[in-house]
Design an enzyme around this catalytic site. Structure first.
Site, mmCIF file in Angstrom:
data_model
loop_
_atom_site.group_PDB
_atom_site.id
_atom_site.type_symbol
_atom_site.label_atom_id
_atom_site.label_comp_id
_atom_site.label_asym_id
_atom_site.label_seq_id
_atom_site.Cartn_x
_atom_site.Cartn_y
_atom_site.Cartn_z
ATOM 1 N N GLU A 35 11.882 22.600 -26.708
ATOM 2 C CA GLU A 35 10.907 23.382 -25.935
ATOM 3 C C GLU A 35 9.856 22.467 -25.305
ATOM 4 O OE1 GLU A 35 9.513 26.939 -27.946
ATOM 5 O OE2 GLU A 35 11.543 27.753 -27.997
ATOM 6 N N GLU A 52 18.429 28.682 -30.300
ATOM 7 C CA GLU A 52 17.491 29.619 -30.945
ATOM 8 C C GLU A 52 17.746 31.004 -30.365
ATOM 9 O OE1 GLU A 52 13.354 28.534 -31.350
ATOM 10 O OE2 GLU A 52 13.868 26.410 -31.546
HETATM 11 O O1 AHR Z 1 11.859 29.647 -34.329
HETATM 12 C C1 AHR Z 1 10.473 29.628 -34.258
HETATM 13 C C2 AHR Z 1 9.965 28.850 -33.045
HETATM 14 O O2 AHR Z 1 10.363 29.485 -31.875
HETATM 15 C C3 AHR Z 1 10.501 27.461 -32.891
HETATM 16 O O3 AHR Z 1 9.800 26.529 -33.637
HETATM 17 C C4 AHR Z 1 10.293 27.199 -31.425
HETATM 18 O O4 AHR Z 1 11.219 26.277 -30.907
HETATM 19 C C5 AHR Z 1 10.402 28.570 -30.808
HETATM 20 O O5 AHR Z 1 9.358 28.833 -29.948
#
Ligand code: AHR
Length: 500
Positions: free
Chosen positions: A181, A304
């Protein structure tokens, strides 16, 4: 059968594929971050814990994870990764740096779970490691040395340090993320700037000895198509994978995301509608990737995904601890079916997260552990891992809510190496059953058996006083006649049928 019955039946045809596509087992990957009680308490309790453990890892969790067949595990973050300095987490415990986990609750991080502990955990559960490196606040040298430490066979400063810390032979490491990110918590970069940083850092993520790294660049946040465009234009030739992050937030409002349980039918519907948006995201990001990479060499890595609700009342807001209900089972089933559909471009996906955080498969409380509905879906669906995708044809009935409409049926099929065919089915409707007639002629199968996860309560869930409130059971009522499989799915259900 009466005319009215037949008009309500949805016809599904399972086709043989003309273009073989494998559903990579890596679509069933997990994500574990130094966040809340995922690593500490969830996985790692330490060797001196009274909780039964093997080398410091909880026995109950090890057992459950072996059962569900975790193919690949991402670590140490998330946002945590771009603040993580790996040298803090090697060597004798008493000498490891103590730091503040500034992203997640401001709690102490004692670094007892570091590189050796993570890679050993992967060995114990049979998963391949996927490590995210630090671009946001780390150096190129630090990243280069980490890869050298883990993978170089022979003599070198980092290989010698590894040996000094008790690991003679290097580990095999395939997946390495160059930042996380970086458009946000990983440095707030513009895509042009990150593309250059990616190229620079990535240059030093080397293939030591016979280890070969699959480099994953930080990809877009949800629908940031410009990010994908710039990264593919500037750096596609330097990467093997590009990530995508998308979370299902029932209300779409980050300040009040909606609760994990106790929701109404509208929130049920909205959650599933927003989950289906994953299809559009993959399709549109894929179209951009196709322009620069028509051979589909670069994988879209959805590292994610999952539901993100308000935290459970009374818990640390920085720990992202939430319950997990039948609704999460549907979210998992829909997403996995979508990943199969796009398996020619989506090479890996990692649910956020493995234990005690967001859409967890496992929840723990002290010595107790429960398996969530999401766990049960992963366990039911694992039969698709590395199987060949079989295309489906159907016209789903609409699931209407107010003025909005989504398909009522989500489905996927595959044939495994033993020739068994598996069909995974989700009935999204909160109150209407779904009658199916599946054309299986030409598949050369004659027996159908199935498992179903379902409950009259939309927020049915397991908790520590009732750990088996919702469990998969045998799917009754499968009828096979003249090349047609007939079955009725109750409202709000996830099922997997095996055909032999
Ligand atoms: O999964 C929680 C958070 O969500 C992670 O650390 C980040 O990459 C995303 O914003």
């Amino acid at each position: 059968m009466t005319a009215s019955q037949s008009s309500k039946t949805t016809a599904v045809t399972i086709r043989k594929s003309d273009r073989p596509v494998t559903i990579s087992r890596h679509l069933y990957g997990h994500f574990s971050e130094h966040l809340g009680r995922c690593i500490y308490e969830g996985i790692w309790v330490g060797k001196d814990s009274l909780i039964p453990n093997t080398e410091g890892y909880r026995d109950d969790v090890l057992e459950a994870l072996k059962q569900v067949q975790v193919p690949v595990l991402r670590w140490p973050g998330g946002c945590f990764a771009d603040e993580y300095h790996w040298m803090d987490g090697i060597g004798p415990y008493e000498k490891r740096a103590r730091m503040v986990n500034s992203h997640w609750g401001g709690v102490e991080e004692n670094n007892h779970f570091g590189t050796h502990e993570f890679l050993r955990f992967c060995e114990l559960i049979g998963a391949e490691p996927y490590i995210s490196g630090n671009v946001g606040s780390g150096t190129v040298q630090e990243m280069q040395q980490w890869v050298e430490y883990m993978t170089l066979d022979g003599e070198s400063p980092m290989a010698n340090l590894r040996k000094q810390n008790g690991q003679e032979k290097p580990w095999k490491l395939t997946y390495f993320g160059v930042g996380n990110e970086n458009w946000g918590c990983g440095g707030n970069m513009r895509p042009e700037y990150y593309a250059d940083e990616y190229r620079r850092y990535g240059t030093y993520v080397r293939n030591y000895s016979d280890n070969r790294i699959y480099k994953i660049a930080c990809g877009p946040n949800v629908d940031d198509y410009r990010w994908t465009e710039v990264l593919m234009r500037e750096a596609a030739g330097h990467m093997q994978g590009l990530s995508l992050h998308y979370y299902t937030v029932p209300t779409g409002i980050w300040d009040n995301k909606g609760d994990a349980t106790g929701f109404g039918t509208e929130e049920w519907y909205e959650t599933l509608r927003r989950t289906l948006y994953m299809d559009e995201l993959i399709t549109k990001h894929t179209a951009i990737m196709d322009k620069y990479d028509p051979q589909k060499r670069v994988g879209l890595i959805i590292d994610e995904w999952g539901t993100w609700y308000n935290v459970e009342p009374g818990t640390n807001p920085g720990f992202l601890y939430q319950q997990n209900s039948l609704r999460d089972a549907l979210v998992a089933g829909i997403n996995l079916n979508l990943f199969h559909k796009h398996a020619d471009r989506v090479h890996m996906a990692n649910i956020a997260q493995m234990i005690n955080v967001l859409q967890a498969l496992i929840l723990t409380e002290g010595e107790k552990m429960i398996l969530t509905p999401t766990y049960h879906v992963f366990n039911m669906y694992k039969v698709h891992q590395d199987a060949e995708l079989l295309p489906l044809e159907f016209e789903s009935p609409s699931y209407a809510y107010g003025a909005a409409r989504i398909p009522q049926l989500s489905a996927s099929a595959s044939r495994d190496k033993q020739g068994r065919v598996h069909l995974s089915l989700c009935n999204l409707h909160h109150e209407e059953e779904l009658r199916l007639a599946v054309d299986i002629s030409g598949l050369n199968v004659s027996i159908g058996t199935g498992t179903i996860l379902n409950d009259p309560k939309l927020d049915a869930h397991n908790d520590f006083s009732n750990p088996e409130a919702i469990l998969p059971v045998k799917l009754e009522g499968i009828v096979m006649e003249e090349g047609i499989l007939r079955v009725t799915l109750p409202a709000a259900s996830v099922a997997v049928i095996e055909l032999v």
